[in-house]
Write an enzyme that holds these catalytic residues in place. Structure first.
Site, PDB file in Angstrom:
ATOM      1  N   LYS A  13     -61.651  -3.898 -65.745  1.00  0.00           N
ATOM      2  CA  LYS A  13     -60.974  -4.558 -64.641  1.00  0.00           C
ATOM      3  C   LYS A  13     -59.522  -4.097 -64.512  1.00  0.00           C
ATOM      4  O   LYS A  13     -59.010  -3.965 -63.410  1.00  0.00           O
ATOM      5  CB  LYS A  13     -61.090  -6.074 -64.794  1.00  0.00           C
ATOM      6  CG  LYS A  13     -59.905  -6.783 -65.336  1.00  0.00           C
ATOM      7  CD  LYS A  13     -60.257  -8.173 -65.756  1.00  0.00           C
ATOM      8  CE  LYS A  13     -59.721  -8.452 -67.128  1.00  0.00           C
ATOM      9  NZ  LYS A  13     -58.422  -9.014 -67.198  1.00  0.00           N
ATOM     10  N   THR A  14     -58.875  -3.805 -65.625  1.00  0.00           N
ATOM     11  CA  THR A  14     -57.511  -3.288 -65.546  1.00  0.00           C
ATOM     12  C   THR A  14     -57.501  -1.964 -64.793  1.00  0.00           C
ATOM     13  O   THR A  14     -56.624  -1.680 -63.986  1.00  0.00           O
ATOM     14  CB  THR A  14     -56.939  -3.069 -66.954  1.00  0.00           C
ATOM     15  OG1 THR A  14     -57.178  -4.247 -67.722  1.00  0.00           O
ATOM     16  CG2 THR A  14     -55.451  -2.807 -66.905  1.00  0.00           C
ATOM     17  N   ASP A  71     -54.283 -11.195 -61.773  1.00  0.00           N
ATOM     18  CA  ASP A  71     -55.191 -10.892 -62.885  1.00  0.00           C
ATOM     19  C   ASP A  71     -55.460 -12.182 -63.661  1.00  0.00           C
ATOM     20  O   ASP A  71     -54.685 -13.128 -63.582  1.00  0.00           O
ATOM     21  CB  ASP A  71     -54.518  -9.852 -63.793  1.00  0.00           C
ATOM     22  CG  ASP A  71     -55.509  -9.218 -64.748  1.00  0.00           C
ATOM     23  OD1 ASP A  71     -56.726  -9.479 -64.609  1.00  0.00           O
ATOM     24  OD2 ASP A  71     -55.069  -8.467 -65.632  1.00  0.00           O
ATOM     25  N   GLU A  72     -56.539 -12.212 -64.430  1.00  0.00           N
ATOM     26  CA  GLU A  72     -56.884 -13.369 -65.266  1.00  0.00           C
ATOM     27  C   GLU A  72     -56.834 -14.668 -64.453  1.00  0.00           C
ATOM     28  O   GLU A  72     -56.263 -15.666 -64.877  1.00  0.00           O
ATOM     29  CB  GLU A  72     -55.935 -13.475 -66.467  1.00  0.00           C
ATOM     30  CG  GLU A  72     -55.806 -12.199 -67.291  1.00  0.00           C
ATOM     31  CD  GLU A  72     -57.006 -11.917 -68.186  1.00  0.00           C
ATOM     32  OE1 GLU A  72     -58.024 -12.637 -68.077  1.00  0.00           O
ATOM     33  OE2 GLU A  72     -56.923 -10.949 -68.967  1.00  0.00           O
ATOM     34  N   GLN A  92     -64.201 -16.122 -69.881  1.00  0.00           N
ATOM     35  CA  GLN A  92     -63.041 -15.909 -70.748  1.00  0.00           C
ATOM     36  C   GLN A  92     -61.919 -16.893 -70.456  1.00  0.00           C
ATOM     37  O   GLN A  92     -60.755 -16.640 -70.777  1.00  0.00           O
ATOM     38  CB  GLN A  92     -62.525 -14.478 -70.598  1.00  0.00           C
ATOM     39  CG  GLN A  92     -63.554 -13.448 -71.046  1.00  0.00           C
ATOM     40  CD  GLN A  92     -62.985 -12.045 -71.013  1.00  0.00           C
ATOM     41  OE1 GLN A  92     -62.032 -11.730 -71.696  1.00  0.00           O
ATOM     42  NE2 GLN A  92     -63.579 -11.192 -70.191  1.00  0.00           N
ATOM     43  N   ARG A 145     -63.724  -8.266 -78.049  1.00  0.00           N
ATOM     44  CA  ARG A 145     -62.579  -7.364 -78.261  1.00  0.00           C
ATOM     45  C   ARG A 145     -63.030  -6.103 -78.982  1.00  0.00           C
ATOM     46  O   ARG A 145     -62.335  -5.101 -79.016  1.00  0.00           O
ATOM     47  CB  ARG A 145     -61.482  -8.021 -79.119  1.00  0.00           C
ATOM     48  CG  ARG A 145     -60.764  -9.241 -78.552  1.00  0.00           C
ATOM     49  CD  ARG A 145     -60.300  -9.045 -77.153  1.00  0.00           C
ATOM     50  NE  ARG A 145     -61.288  -9.565 -76.217  1.00  0.00           N
ATOM     51  CZ  ARG A 145     -61.366  -9.213 -74.957  1.00  0.00           C
ATOM     52  NH1 ARG A 145     -60.525  -8.353 -74.463  1.00  0.00           N
ATOM     53  NH2 ARG A 145     -62.301  -9.711 -74.174  1.00  0.00           N
TER      54      ARG A 145
END
Length: 764
Positions: free
Chosen positions: A33-34, A225-226, A256, A616
């Site tokens: 996504k980044t 974002d997020e 998340q 992660r």
DNA sequence: CCAGTACTTAGGTTG
DNA sequence: TAAGTACTGG
């Protein structure tokens, strides 16, 4: 078409190419996504959108910086520099500075950190003569913070019957008064706390249509974002800014969402659909980060959550190694075992230190790993915890800077008025503060006009105070002209701080370190001052102070720290990835945290946290737990976390801590060799142990606790440690799963697992 | 006013 | 255990 979009897959590319109108990207863990955000911004600039019109809100400043660097590589330096990127807090702190006067703050307002806020609350509780056990600063601040995050002002709070009743029932009826006093004090000191940065931005955009309009047009394109971790205050800021053009792109993953304690609200995702009915939805479901084992293991656990948006995270990556589960006897052994594993992996020569991360639920767990790593001479870096900017010596010097920039900053004043010692005692300061309340002016105003505001202090103290004021004023006079480093150094010297730290230099390594820390801060300021870009004015200390309160360690990573083993909480690992992840302390009551066991939604957040942790990992994920650990000086026994047993067996493998495998290597075999040290007979069905932590601490016997729980019947009145008196309205489940639904007049009804409950049955 | 000592009490995540 | 606070004697 340029080739910069070629690095994207089909769905990523579609998302990146859609730049007009409202859109949401639901992005699974590791789905790039980044990358999408980065390329999307670069793409917009390439298509001719002025970078000046783009606002990108990220979760950390580091993420913003990294993204900016990547964009810069595509679109070039001059364009990328004009982008507005950063966290909500840092972006809007800057906007508030420009517009501060309009909402009644000086433009050089101080940002109070949590410590400052708690100190203000402590003072208020004391001044109001309230019970400091009922009004603990952390709890009060939490309540105020929650109110601000929901845009409930002190006035609104004071007139909200529902809230007042709630407070009354929890025997904290004075919260409203404290909130009001707190807001007044902050405002008088020219200070905003972290939550004010969002709250006051909302005030600014609400009350000043011209300001709103300006930023609506400036930020014609907005990216967040997020998004799953934004709270109501943040949601509303975005909504207002986006209202004119509706070029709004939010990216997130409900799986998340791990910040509900900070007011984050999945509801925002649902609101988005309501606010922009014709929005475009993109889903990124292919994981590029992790092996199949890791992706599937994580999926199998998160599937147990009820609250979630359905999606299928999958990967084309190879199967990889199963998740390794390790059991150790104590937390110290856990440290050694993990350190040894890392050592062995490092020995293969395939990896460097930065390829490893140790993730834990709570900061205090870092200790055993630090010790073990230090013994093996392996370099590590702890993120979070006590950051550089929280150290006493740094805060002391920063307090002088703060006071120089904003002399009304009372917390900074209290911090340094007698440090280094200049014979101004507690009584003097207290009297000043009392006078400040009764005259309704700041302490600084009193000090500047001693004749006008008589205060009950001795002549000796008065003389010393005048010296102090003169000194701060002389610093202030240089604020805008003198270069940042020169003034900072001058202040460190003439305040006496350098001398104070130097004089204790003989005493030991800690003192030396403190001195070095101050030197490091000063050289940081030097570097900051030298980083001026073409056409910019010389940087002053007040420029430096602008956002120093918002800096974290991660923002200031030093070159020598780049290749080290990372130790951090799962929360701070969000957005990061590592070839090898060691997820430690997987024990009931620790992870999931004991405090999350009362409600399903809290437990589900813990499960999402687990999901974040596992995802992660790129190549391997190792999970460990200890059979007992030290807490407050004594050994407490613990059980393996339920999350371990929730992982699909096909993707895990139990290993002996010192090497040999406990089970067959074959992934499909349903393993259950009972060869753990200390003998854990069955596999991890969360063993029906009734002997809880509390029964051990309180010295109650096993059977006694069992009796109490067995005796509990519907209709009984009970007392719970946290929730107070309540009535049992339902009982279900057996053994360790036995639960009671209890109605607490103060808290509402809660379903509690009896094995964790601290219940007392009332006699009647 | 200050420094050293005895006592108390910790439950978690962050910008 | 460890950190923070309250108290006490100089």
């Amino acid at each position: 078409m340029d080739n910069y979009l070629d690095g994207l897959n089909e769905s990523q590319r579609k998302a990146a190419e859609c730049i007009e109108g409202p859109m949401m990207v639901i992005a699974g863990a590791g789905s790039g996504k980044t990358r999408v955000l980065t390329y999307r911004i670069a793409h917009m600039v390439k298509l001719g959108v002025d970078p000046f019109n783009i606002l990108a809100l990220t979760f950390t400043n580091k993420a913003a910086r990294e993204m900016n660097e990547r964009i810069q590589k595509i679109v070039g330096d001059s364009d990328s520099r004009n982008l507005t990127m950063g966290t909500f807090h840092s972006v809007f702190a800057r906007i508030l500075r420009y517009n501060a006067e309009r909402i009644g703050y000086p433009s050089n307002f101080t940002i109070y950190d949590t410590q400052d806020s708690k100190s203000v609350i402590k003072d208020i509780v004391k001044e109001f003569n309230l019970d400091d056990k009922a009004y603990k600063p952390g709890m009060v601040l939490g309540r105020i913070s929650a109110a601000k995050n929901n845009l409930i002002s002190a006035e609104a709070y004071a007139t909200n019957e529902e809230i007042l009743l709630e407070d009354k029932q929890s025997r904290r009826p004075e919260l409203s008064r404290i909130y009001t006093a707190y807001v007044n004090r902050c405002q008088r000191a020219g200070a905003m706390d972290f939550d004010d940065l969002l709250f006051q931005t909302n005030v600014l955009l609400r009350d000043f249509p011209d300001v709103l309009q300006y930023y609506q047009h400036k930020f014609r394109y907005i990216l967040v974002d997020e998004y799953q971790d934004t709270n109501y205050a943040q949601y509303l800021i975005v909504k207002k800014l986006a209202a004119a053009y509706e070029n709004i792109c939010v990216v997130g993953d409900d799986a998340q969402s791990i910040y509900s304690f900070r007011g984050a609200n999945i509801q925002n995702i649902l609101n988005f659909k309501k606010d922009y009915p014709d929005f475009k939805l993109f889903k990124l479901e292919q994981n590029y980060r992790s092996t199949k084992s890791i992706v599937e293991a994580a999926n199998s656990v998160i599937a147990r959550n009820k609250d979630q948006i359905k999606k299928e995270v999958w990967t084309e990556n190879e199967l990889g190694k199963p998740i390794v589960i390790l059991r150790t006897l104590t937390d110290n052994e856990e440290g050694k075992v993990i350190a040894n594993r890392i050592f062995d992996l490092k020995q293969t020569g395939e990896y460097t230190y930065k390829d490893f991360a140790i993730l834990y639920r709570t900061n205090k767990q870092s200790r055993s790993f630090e010790e073990a790593l230090r013994k093996l001479n392996m370099p590590y870096k702890i993120y979070g915890g006590l950051s550089f900017y929280q150290r006493k010596e740094i805060k002391d010097l920063l307090a002088y800077f703060r006071l120089t920039a904003n002399p009304h900053d009372l917390e900074a004043f209290k911090r340094v008025i007698n440090y280094p010692r200049r014979g101004i005692g507690k009584t003097t300061v207290e009297n000043l503060i009392i006078a400040s309340s009764s005259y309704n002016v700041t302490v600084w105003t009193i000090l500047e006009n001693m004749a006008q505001y008589p205060v009950n202090i001795s002549a000796a103290a008065k003389a010393k105070l005048i010296d102090f004021v003169t000194m701060i004023k002389s610093f202030g006079a240089q604020l805008e002209q003198t270069p940042a480093y020169d003034l900072a150094h001058h202040i460190a010297k003439s305040s006496g701080i350098l001398k104070e730290l130097h004089s204790e230099k003989e005493k030991g390594p800690e003192e030396v370190e403190r001195y070095q820390n101050v030197e490091e801060l000063l050289s940081g300021i030097k570097a900051f001052a030298e980083s001026i870009e073409e056409g910019e004015d010389q940087k002053t200390l007040s420029d430096f102070m602008l956002d120093v309160a918002l800096l974290t360690d991660a923002d200031q990573e030093k070159e020598e720290d780049k290749n080290k083993i990372s130790l951090m909480t799962i929360h701070s690992s969000k957005g990061l990835e590592f070839p090898h992840v060691f997820l430690v302390g997987l024990e009931e009551n620790l992870f999931p945290s004991q405090m999350s066991l009362n409600t399903r939604s809290e437990l589900e957040e813990e499960r999402r946290l687990f999901y974040v942790a596992v995802t992660r990992a790129e190549e391997s994920c190792t999970i460990s737990y200890a059979a007992s650990r030290f807490a407050w000086g004594n050994l407490i026994s613990s059980e393996p976390s339920r999350f371990i047993s929730e992982i699909n067996d096909d993707f895990i493998q139990h290993e002996h801590p010192y090497g040999e495998k406990v089970s067959s290597r074959s992934l499909s075999s349903k393993i259950s060799e009972p060869t753990f040290q200390g003998g854990l007979n069955k596999r991890f069905s969360p063993a029906p142990k009734l002997r809880s932590l509390d029964s051990i601490k309180s010295g109650k016997t096993n059977s006694r606790v069992q009796e109490e729980h067995a005796a509990l019947k519907v209709g009984y009145n009970v007392i719970h440690d946290r929730f107070g008196k309540g009535k049992v309205i339902e009982i279900n489940g057996e053994g360790s799963d036995k639960k009671a639904t209890i109605f607490f007049p103060k808290e509402g009804s809660k379903t509690i697992l009896l094995r964790f409950a601290k219940l007392q049955i009332l006699e009647d």
